[in-house]
Write a protein that holds these residues in place. Sequence first.
Motif, short mmCIF file in Angstrom:
data_model
loop_
_atom_site.label_atom_id
_atom_site.label_comp_id
_atom_site.label_asym_id
_atom_site.label_seq_id
_atom_site.Cartn_x
_atom_site.Cartn_y
_atom_site.Cartn_z
N ASN A 41 13.50 -10.56 -0.73
CA ASN A 41 12.98 -9.15 -0.96
C ASN A 41 11.46 -9.22 -1.38
OD1 ASN A 41 14.85 -7.10 -0.36
ND2 ASN A 41 16.13 -8.41 -1.87
N VAL A 42 11.20 -10.53 -1.58
CA VAL A 42 9.67 -10.66 -2.01
C VAL A 42 8.47 -10.19 -1.24
CG1 VAL A 42 9.23 -13.02 -1.17
CG2 VAL A 42 7.95 -12.44 -3.10
N THR A 43 8.96 -10.21 0.05
CA THR A 43 7.95 -9.63 1.22
C THR A 43 7.73 -7.98 1.04
OG1 THR A 43 10.05 -9.25 2.61
CG2 THR A 43 8.57 -11.38 2.94
N PHE A 44 8.60 -7.35 0.30
CA PHE A 44 8.28 -5.88 0.03
C PHE A 44 7.16 -5.75 -0.92
CE2 PHE A 44 12.68 -5.86 1.85
CZ PHE A 44 12.81 -4.89 2.53
N PHE A 45 7.30 -6.66 -1.97
CA PHE A 45 6.29 -6.46 -2.87
C PHE A 45 5.01 -7.22 -2.37
CE2 PHE A 45 10.38 -7.22 -4.91
CZ PHE A 45 10.53 -6.01 -5.49
N ILE A 46 4.86 -8.13 -1.46
CA ILE A 46 3.84 -8.38 -0.98
C ILE A 46 2.98 -7.52 0.10
CG2 ILE A 46 2.78 -10.27 0.61
CD1 ILE A 46 4.60 -12.32 -0.65
N PHE A 47 3.77 -6.97 1.21
CA PHE A 47 3.40 -6.22 2.14
C PHE A 47 3.01 -4.63 1.66
CE2 PHE A 47 5.92 -8.76 5.42
CZ PHE A 47 4.82 -9.71 5.21
N GLY A 48 3.99 -4.18 0.55
CA GLY A 48 3.63 -3.04 0.19
C GLY A 48 2.32 -2.53 -0.53
N PRO A 49 1.93 -3.29 -1.21
CA PRO A 49 0.36 -3.30 -1.72
C PRO A 49 -0.63 -3.34 -0.74
CG PRO A 49 1.61 -4.47 -3.50
CD PRO A 49 2.64 -4.40 -2.31
N LEU A 50 -0.27 -4.53 0.15
CA LEU A 50 -1.09 -4.90 1.13
C LEU A 50 -1.64 -3.47 2.11
CD1 LEU A 50 -2.93 -6.87 2.57
CD2 LEU A 50 -1.16 -7.84 3.69
N MET A 51 -0.32 -3.12 2.46
CA MET A 51 -0.46 -2.10 3.36
C MET A 51 -1.07 -0.85 2.83
SD MET A 51 0.44 -3.33 6.51
CE MET A 51 0.21 -1.52 7.11
N MET A 52 -0.64 -0.26 1.45
CA MET A 52 -1.47 0.53 0.84
C MET A 52 -3.07 0.35 0.77
SD MET A 52 -0.76 1.85 -3.12
CE MET A 52 0.97 1.87 -2.67
N TYR A 53 -3.40 -0.75 0.53
CA TYR A 53 -4.83 -1.15 0.61
C TYR A 53 -5.41 -0.99 1.98
CZ TYR A 53 -9.06 -4.19 0.88
OH TYR A 53 -10.30 -4.49 1.32
N LEU A 54 -4.66 -1.38 3.16
CA LEU A 54 -5.41 -1.45 4.53
C LEU A 54 -5.41 0.12 4.98
CD1 LEU A 54 -3.37 -4.74 5.96
CD2 LEU A 54 -5.87 -4.29 5.38
N VAL A 66 0.36 9.55 1.47
CA VAL A 66 0.96 8.30 2.44
C VAL A 66 1.07 7.31 1.53
CG1 VAL A 66 -0.27 6.87 4.06
CG2 VAL A 66 -0.64 9.22 4.40
N HIS A 67 0.43 7.04 0.38
CA HIS A 67 0.67 6.04 -0.49
C HIS A 67 2.14 6.13 -1.13
CE1 HIS A 67 -3.22 4.77 -0.03
NE2 HIS A 67 -3.81 5.37 -0.85
N CYS A 68 2.70 7.30 -0.97
CA CYS A 68 4.11 7.36 -1.88
C CYS A 68 5.11 6.48 -0.83
CB CYS A 68 4.46 8.84 -1.65
SG CYS A 68 3.80 9.83 -2.81
N VAL A 69 4.84 6.50 0.54
CA VAL A 69 5.73 5.80 1.39
C VAL A 69 5.69 4.14 0.93
CG1 VAL A 69 5.85 4.82 3.77
CG2 VAL A 69 5.44 7.17 3.37
N TRP A 70 4.81 3.71 0.48
CA TRP A 70 4.41 2.07 0.30
C TRP A 70 5.01 1.99 -1.09
CZ3 TRP A 70 4.61 -0.32 4.12
CH2 TRP A 70 3.95 0.01 5.16
N ILE A 71 4.91 3.03 -1.95
CA ILE A 71 5.43 2.90 -3.42
C ILE A 71 7.12 3.00 -3.12
CG2 ILE A 71 6.03 4.21 -5.41
CD1 ILE A 71 3.15 4.88 -5.48
N LEU A 72 7.44 3.87 -2.26
CA LEU A 72 9.05 3.96 -2.13
C LEU A 72 9.61 2.50 -1.39
CD1 LEU A 72 9.53 7.52 -0.85
CD2 LEU A 72 10.38 6.49 -3.02
N PHE A 73 8.70 2.04 -0.60
CA PHE A 73 8.94 0.53 0.09
C PHE A 73 9.20 -0.58 -0.70
CE2 PHE A 73 7.22 -3.20 2.23
CZ PHE A 73 7.97 -3.18 3.25
#
Length: 274
Positions: A41-54, A66-73
């Motif tokens: 599940n480490v990928t969720f914690f890598i991709f979540g902040p990254l996609m929020m930034y992008l 929109v950022h709520c989606v990545w927080i929930l992710f």
Amino acid sequence: MPDGSPRMASILAYQSSEIDWCESNFQHSEVVAEFYNTISNVTFFIFGPLMMYLLHPYAQKRSLYVHCVWILFMVVGAFSVYFHMTLSFLGQLLDEISILWLLAAGYSIWLPRSYFPAFLKEDRSRFTRMVLITTVVSTLLAFIRPVVNAYVLNGIGLHIIYVVTLEYRKTSSAELKKMVLVSLAWWFLAVVSWLSDRLLCAFWQRISFFYLHSIWHVLISITFPHSVALMVCVDVHYEMPQYISEIHYWPKKSWPVGLPYVVVRDRKEPEKNC
């Protein structure tokens, strides 16, 4: 002791869930039931902040919700860690419910108004309230009958697939069409991994390969950003007509595997990719 305490203790207990994945339990740790299913599940914690930034420039123009989606992710990743670490019934519920809230958030933000029920009159605030009420009720019912969560999840998922199919037929963008096909390919591989782990466990145990559910975690965490990029392109088309959308990839478009994200530009700029 209150009557509810034994029940609460039982749903918190290790291996109190009826679901047990193919990976052997407690093979690498005395406190982690499914080691690889947990750490994948480490990928969720890598991709979540990254996609929020992008996607932050898009969110600034559209809505910071929109950022709520990545927080929930990332919440999904956290509850998945808890579930696979304990195999508890509470962990199972939290894992499934967090997925429901993730899909509901994306659904309320990005579903085009033209697909709203007629009685909502294309009012997104009304639609969001309807989705919120449905999600809250489904969450409460899930603690009584967990299967309710599956029905609501499947309902939202099937409707999203229906919308994507219709938008695929409408678009003339080759890049967007390619994105749809790539997203479906990632999703197909993820589902095959999930089903194989559930249905062919005896075979995988015979050859000592216990990692398909772990692979599912990685594949679905890649599939979700692809799906979001699709919905953002559709959203820009309907909700932000003054802008055009361009699909970019992190780290580079030339790489065989990358995370897609959308950049929005003023319509005066000539190039349009989706």
